[in-house]
Design a protein around this motif. Structure first.
Motif, PDB file in Angstrom:
ATOM      1  N   ALA A  22      22.360 -45.591 133.208  1.00  0.00           N
ATOM      2  CA  ALA A  22      22.519 -45.138 131.822  1.00  0.00           C
ATOM      3  C   ALA A  22      22.429 -46.323 130.852  1.00  0.00           C
ATOM      4  O   ALA A  22      21.980 -46.180 129.723  1.00  0.00           O
ATOM      5  CB  ALA A  22      23.853 -44.434 131.642  1.00  0.00           C
ATOM      6  N   GLY A  64      22.630 -37.122 116.864  1.00  0.00           N
ATOM      7  CA  GLY A  64      22.085 -38.333 117.514  1.00  0.00           C
ATOM      8  C   GLY A  64      22.016 -38.245 119.024  1.00  0.00           C
ATOM      9  O   GLY A  64      22.673 -37.409 119.647  1.00  0.00           O
ATOM     10  N   TRP A  65      21.180 -39.121 119.609  1.00  0.00           N
ATOM     11  CA  TRP A  65      20.916 -39.066 121.050  1.00  0.00           C
ATOM     12  C   TRP A  65      22.154 -39.334 121.898  1.00  0.00           C
ATOM     13  O   TRP A  65      22.359 -38.693 122.932  1.00  0.00           O
ATOM     14  CB  TRP A  65      19.804 -40.045 121.433  1.00  0.00           C
ATOM     15  N   ALA A  66      22.984 -40.311 121.470  1.00  0.00           N
ATOM     16  CA  ALA A  66      24.155 -40.647 122.280  1.00  0.00           C
ATOM     17  C   ALA A  66      25.026 -39.410 122.467  1.00  0.00           C
ATOM     18  O   ALA A  66      25.484 -39.093 123.573  1.00  0.00           O
ATOM     19  CB  ALA A  66      24.942 -41.779 121.623  1.00  0.00           C
ATOM     20  N   HIS A  67      25.216 -38.686 121.370  1.00  0.00           N
ATOM     21  CA  HIS A  67      26.024 -37.473 121.413  1.00  0.00           C
ATOM     22  C   HIS A  67      25.353 -36.400 122.287  1.00  0.00           C
ATOM     23  O   HIS A  67      25.993 -35.764 123.112  1.00  0.00           O
ATOM     24  CB  HIS A  67      26.232 -36.959 119.987  1.00  0.00           C
ATOM     25  N   PHE A 119      23.267 -36.733 124.755  1.00  0.00           N
ATOM     26  CA  PHE A 119      23.340 -37.031 126.187  1.00  0.00           C
ATOM     27  C   PHE A 119      24.754 -36.885 126.731  1.00  0.00           C
ATOM     28  O   PHE A 119      24.947 -36.461 127.877  1.00  0.00           O
ATOM     29  CB  PHE A 119      22.772 -38.424 126.482  1.00  0.00           C
ATOM     30  N   PHE A 148      12.655 -34.686 134.642  1.00  0.00           N
ATOM     31  CA  PHE A 148      11.901 -35.741 133.954  1.00  0.00           C
ATOM     32  C   PHE A 148      10.797 -36.316 134.832  1.00  0.00           C
ATOM     33  O   PHE A 148      10.049 -37.189 134.409  1.00  0.00           O
ATOM     34  CB  PHE A 148      12.868 -36.848 133.506  1.00  0.00           C
ATOM     35  N   PHE A 189      18.865 -46.554 121.239  1.00  0.00           N
ATOM     36  CA  PHE A 189      19.099 -45.475 120.251  1.00  0.00           C
ATOM     37  C   PHE A 189      19.880 -44.327 120.887  1.00  0.00           C
ATOM     38  O   PHE A 189      19.619 -43.161 120.590  1.00  0.00           O
ATOM     39  CB  PHE A 189      17.774 -44.931 119.694  1.00  0.00           C
ATOM     40  N   GLY A 190      20.773 -44.653 121.801  1.00  0.00           N
ATOM     41  CA  GLY A 190      21.569 -43.605 122.448  1.00  0.00           C
ATOM     42  C   GLY A 190      20.880 -42.938 123.618  1.00  0.00           C
ATOM     43  O   GLY A 190      21.460 -42.091 124.286  1.00  0.00           O
ATOM     44  N   ILE A 191      19.596 -43.295 123.878  1.00  0.00           N
ATOM     45  CA  ILE A 191      18.869 -42.705 125.016  1.00  0.00           C
ATOM     46  C   ILE A 191      19.125 -43.554 126.260  1.00  0.00           C
ATOM     47  O   ILE A 191      18.897 -44.763 126.240  1.00  0.00           O
ATOM     48  CB  ILE A 191      17.351 -42.640 124.731  1.00  0.00           C
ATOM     49  N   PRO A 192      19.628 -42.945 127.346  1.00  0.00           N
ATOM     50  CA  PRO A 192      19.933 -43.719 128.553  1.00  0.00           C
ATOM     51  C   PRO A 192      18.712 -44.492 129.079  1.00  0.00           C
ATOM     52  O   PRO A 192      17.569 -44.063 128.888  1.00  0.00           O
ATOM     53  CB  PRO A 192      20.369 -42.654 129.565  1.00  0.00           C
ATOM     54  N   THR A 232      22.605 -36.138 134.019  1.00  0.00           N
ATOM     55  CA  THR A 232      21.541 -36.767 133.246  1.00  0.00           C
ATOM     56  C   THR A 232      20.983 -37.979 133.995  1.00  0.00           C
ATOM     57  O   THR A 232      20.092 -38.658 133.501  1.00  0.00           O
ATOM     58  CB  THR A 232      22.039 -37.217 131.858  1.00  0.00           C
ATOM     59  N   LEU A 233      21.548 -38.274 135.161  1.00  0.00           N
ATOM     60  CA  LEU A 233      20.969 -39.288 136.042  1.00  0.00           C
ATOM     61  C   LEU A 233      20.722 -38.640 137.404  1.00  0.00           C
ATOM     62  O   LEU A 233      21.287 -37.592 137.716  1.00  0.00           O
ATOM     63  CB  LEU A 233      21.922 -40.481 136.206  1.00  0.00           C
ATOM     64  N   LEU A 242      12.698 -34.431 126.509  1.00  0.00           N
ATOM     65  CA  LEU A 242      14.049 -34.710 126.020  1.00  0.00           C
ATOM     66  C   LEU A 242      14.617 -33.565 125.192  1.00  0.00           C
ATOM     67  O   LEU A 242      15.833 -33.428 125.043  1.00  0.00           O
ATOM     68  CB  LEU A 242      14.055 -36.008 125.191  1.00  0.00           C
ATOM     69  N   PHE A 246      17.410 -44.786 131.987  1.00  0.00           N
ATOM     70  CA  PHE A 246      16.554 -43.972 132.857  1.00  0.00           C
ATOM     71  C   PHE A 246      15.380 -43.376 132.084  1.00  0.00           C
ATOM     72  O   PHE A 246      14.241 -43.361 132.556  1.00  0.00           O
ATOM     73  CB  PHE A 246      17.409 -42.853 133.466  1.00  0.00           C
ATOM     74  N   TYR A 247      15.648 -42.903 130.885  1.00  0.00           N
ATOM     75  CA  TYR A 247      14.618 -42.197 130.110  1.00  0.00           C
ATOM     76  C   TYR A 247      13.709 -43.148 129.350  1.00  0.00           C
ATOM     77  O   TYR A 247      12.489 -43.033 129.403  1.00  0.00           O
ATOM     78  CB  TYR A 247      15.278 -41.176 129.169  1.00  0.00           C
TER      79      TYR A 247
END
Lengths: 64, 499
Positions: free
Chosen positions: A26, B212-215, B217, B77, A31-34, B233-234, B292, A36-37
Motif C-alpha cells: 500500500a 479523495g483517493w485515500a478515503h 481506498f 486489476f 495522491f492517496g492511491i496505494p 485492496t491488495l 479504479l 500496488f495501483y
C-alpha cells in the motif's frame, strides 16, 4: 545483429508486472492511491516509452 | 425528454449516418474483399490507432473491468498488466504477421496456417475457433448497449431496452454490409473521443466528490474485508500466481482474436503496426483509471448484485443529465465499433477458410459472400442476447478466450518454425480445447482453477494450463510423426516471406 539487442528492452515490462510480490504494497501511496495501483499504471507509461525506443532503434528502411 | 436523452439520441443518429457515409471514403470498389473487409489495406498510423483502440477496448471491457474490481478488489486489476504486456507481444508477433500477410495476401490467421502447413482440417479448426470465440463477444457488446438503453428510460427502455437494441443493431448490420471496415474505422474517431472525455471527466469529478483517493481506498478496504467472501485492496500471497498467469495468458490471446487480426491487416505498412504498439498503451492507461472507478462505486455505497450496472449507476449518480447522455452514448457507440469488426472478422474466417479453403489466388476475391455472412453473424448474436440468459453469454465468452489461446501453437509458433507436424498441431488443439472446456466446466466458469500438486494448491489461469497441455501433445505427436516419417504437408511460404 546489433540492432536485435534492443529487443531485450521488451523483457522488462514482463519482469516489472508479472511478479506481484515486488509491488503488492500500500505504501508509498501517491495522491492517496496505494503503491500496488500507481506502480502498475506507471508500467503502462514505461512500456510505451520502451516500445518507442525499440521502434526507432530497430527501424528499417522499408518501414514507412 | 431530458437534455441527456436528446444528446444521446443525436450522437447515436450521427454515427449511424457516418457509418453509411463511410462507403464513400476514398471512393472504393466495395465489391472487392480487400476493400470491403480491410478498408483497402490503406490505414495510416492515426486511423489505425483509433480503429485498434476502438476495437480492443470494447464497451464490455469498460463495463466489466470496473465491475470486476468492484466485485473482487485487487485481483480485478489484472486487466492493467494484461493490457500492458500485450503490446511488446503485439509488437513482435504482429509486425511479423503483417509482413507475411502483405506478401501472401492473407485476410485471416487461418489463411496463414493453411498456407504454412497445407492442412485443410487444421485450417478449419483454427477458423472455427475464431468464429466461436467472437460470437459471445458480439453478444456481450449488445448486452452492454441494452443495459444503457434500459437506464435511459422512455422509448429506449421499451421491453427492457430490447426494442432499441434491435433497431440499433439492424442499423449496424446495414452500414457494416454497405461500408465494410470503413464504417467502424470512421465511427471509431467519435467513439474514442467520447470515451476519453467521459473517463477523464469521471476520474476528476467522482473521486473529488467522494472525498479523495485515500478515503476511497480506506472505505473500500473495510467494505471488501467485511463481505461474506472477504477480499482486499491488495492481493493475498496465494493470489499472486493467478494474477500473473491471468494477465499473461490473456495478453497472449488478445491479438489473435479475429477482430484484432482484421484491424491489424487493414494497416498500410509494417511501420504503422510497430508505431501503434508504442502508442496504443495510452488506452491501457485509460482502462486502468476506469478500473479504479470500481473502488469509487464501493466507496459511494453502491450495492448491486448485477455488477454490470456498476458503471452506468455511477454515471447516473454523479453526472448532470446532459453529460450522462454523452457518457451513455460513449458506451453504446463503444459497443457498435467492436461488434461491427467482430462480425466482419468472423465473416472473413467463415468465407475464406470454412466454406472454401484458402488459395493464394483468392486475394482478389469477391466480397458478396462475406457481406451476407456479416448479416448472418449479426442476427445470430442478436438471437443469443434475446434467447440466452446473459450469464451464459459471459461463460461462453470466457470459454471463448480460453479456446482462442489454443490456436497459438499453429498460428504464432508457426510464424517462427515449421518444426511442428500439422496433424500433431491438430491433435494438440483438440486436447487443448477439451482441457479448457473441461476445466471451465469444473470451476463453474471462473477463469482460474486450483490444482493440487504434491500437497500444495496452486491457483492459475486455466487457459494457460490448457495451452501447456496443447503444446506438450503437439510436441510429442510431432516426434511420433517424424519417427514414422508421416507426410508433413506442403509449405507454400518461402524464407523471403518472413523477411
Amino acid at each position: 545483429m546489433k540492432k536485435r539487442a534492443w529487443y531485450a528492452l521488451l523483457v522488462l515490462p514482463f519482469i516489472g508486472t508479472l511478479f506481484p510480490q515486488i509491488y503488492n504494497r500500500a505504501e508509498p501511496a501517491l495522491f492517496g492511491i496505494p503503491f500496488f495501483y500507481w506502480y502498475q499504471l506507471a508500467w503502462v507509461i514505461v512500456t510505451s516509452l520502451l516500445l518507442g525506443i525499440v521502434v526507432i532503434a530497430t527501424r528499417r528502411r522499408d518501414d514507412v | 425528454m431530458s437534455s441527456g436523452t436528446i444528446i444521446f439520441a443525436l450522437l447515436v443518429i450521427g454515427v449511424t449516418a457516418l457509418g453509411f457515409l463511410a462507403s464513400r471514403w476514398g471512393n472504393p470498389n466495395l465489391g472487392s474483399l480487400d476493400e470491403w473487409a480491410l478498408g483497402g489495406r490503406r490505414f495510416g498510423t492515426l486511423v489505425s490507432w483509433f480503429l485498434l483502440g476502438g476495437d480492443l477496448y470494447t464497451a464490455y471491457t469498460f463495463i466489466a473491468v470496473p465491475a470486476l474490481v468492484y466485485g473482487v478488489g485487487a485481483l480485478g486489476f489484472f486487466a492493467v498488466p494484461y493490457a500492458t504486456i500485450a503490446y511488446p507481444i503485439a509488437f513482435v508477433i504482429l509486425s511479423r504477421f503483417w509482413g507475411i500477410a502483405h506478401r501472401r495476401g492473407y485476410l485471416t490467421a487461418a489463411d496463414f496456417v493453411r498456407d504454412r502447413f497445407g492442412d485443410r482440417t487444421l485450417e478449419i479448426a483454427v477458423a472455427s475457433t475464431g468464429v466461436l470465440a467472437a460470437l459471445p463477444y458480439i453478444a456481450l457488446q449488445l448486452d452492454g448497449m441494452r443495459a444503457v438503453f434500459a437506464k435511459i428510460g422512455g422509448a429506449f427502455a421499451a421491453s427492457d431496452g430490447l426494442l432499441a437494441l434491435v433497431v440499433a443493431f439492424v442499423l449496424l448490420a446495414g452500414y457494416t454490409y454497405t461500408s465494410g471496415l470503413r464504417a467502424p474505422a470512421m465511427i471509431a474517431f467519435v467513439k474514442d473521443t467520447l470515451i476519453y472525455v467521459t473517463v477523464i471527466a469521471a476520474i476528476t469529478i467522482i473521486p473529488a466528490r467522494l472525498g479523495g483517493w485515500a478515503h476511497i481506498f480506506s472505505v473500500s478496504q473495510q467494505t471488501l474485508a467485511a463481505r461474506p467472501k472477504a477480499d482486499s485492496t491488495l492481493l493475498a500471497p496465494q493470489q499472486y500466481f493467478a494474477y500473473a498467469t491471468w494477465a499473461f495468458g490473456s495478453s497472449l490471446s488478445l491479438f489473435i482474436y479475429p477482430h484484432s487480426i482484421t484491424s491489424v491487416l487493414a494497416a498500410k505498412s509494417r511501420g504503422v503496426i510497430r508505431r501503434n504498439a508504442a502508442l496504443l498503451p495510452i488506452y491501457s492507461l485509460l482502462l486502468g483509471f476506469l478500473a479504479l472507478l470500481g473502488f469509487c462505486a464501493i466507496a459511494a455505497g453502491i450495492v448491486t448484485s448485477n455488477s454490470s450496472s456498476v458503471v452506468p449507476t455511477l454515471i447516473d449518480r454523479f453526472f448532470p443529465s446532459w453529460f450522462a447522455g454523452i457518457a451513455q452514448a460513449a458506451i453504446v457507440i463503444g459497443a457498435l465499433v467492436p461488434a461491427a469488426i467482430m462480425a466482419i472478422g468472423s465473416a472473413n474466417l467463415f468465407s475464406s477458410n470454412i466454406v472454401a479453403g484458402f488459395t493464394a489466388s483468392r486475394a482478389s476475391g469477391n466480397a458478396t459472400l462475406a457481406k451476407r455472412l456479416t448479416l448472418g453473424f449479426c442476427a445470430i448474436a442478436l438471437l443469443l442476447v434475446m434467447v440466452v440468459p446473459v450469464q451464459y453469454a459471459i461463460y461462453f465468452q470466457l470459454l471463448g478466450g480460453a479456446w482462442m489461446l489454443q490456436i497459438f501453437p499453429a498460428f504464432v509458433f508457426g510464424m517462427y518454425t515449421r518444426w511442428f507436424h500439422p496433424k500433431a498441431l491438430l491433435l494438440g488443439w483438440v486436447c487443448g480445447m477439451t482441457a479448457a472446456t473441461a476445466m471451465a466446466a469444473a470451476t463453474g466458469f471462473t477463469p482460474n482453477i486450483t490444482l493440487h500438486v504434491g500437497g500444495t494448491a496452486i491457483t492459475g489461469f486455466l487457459a494457460l494450463y490448457a495451452l501447456a497441455i496443447n503444446l506438450a501433445v503437439a510436441a510429442l505427436a510431432t516426434l511420433a510423426m517424424r519417427a514414422i516419417r508421416a507426410d508433413a504437408g506442403i509449405d507454400m511460404t518461402t524464407e523471403a516471406d518472413y523477411a
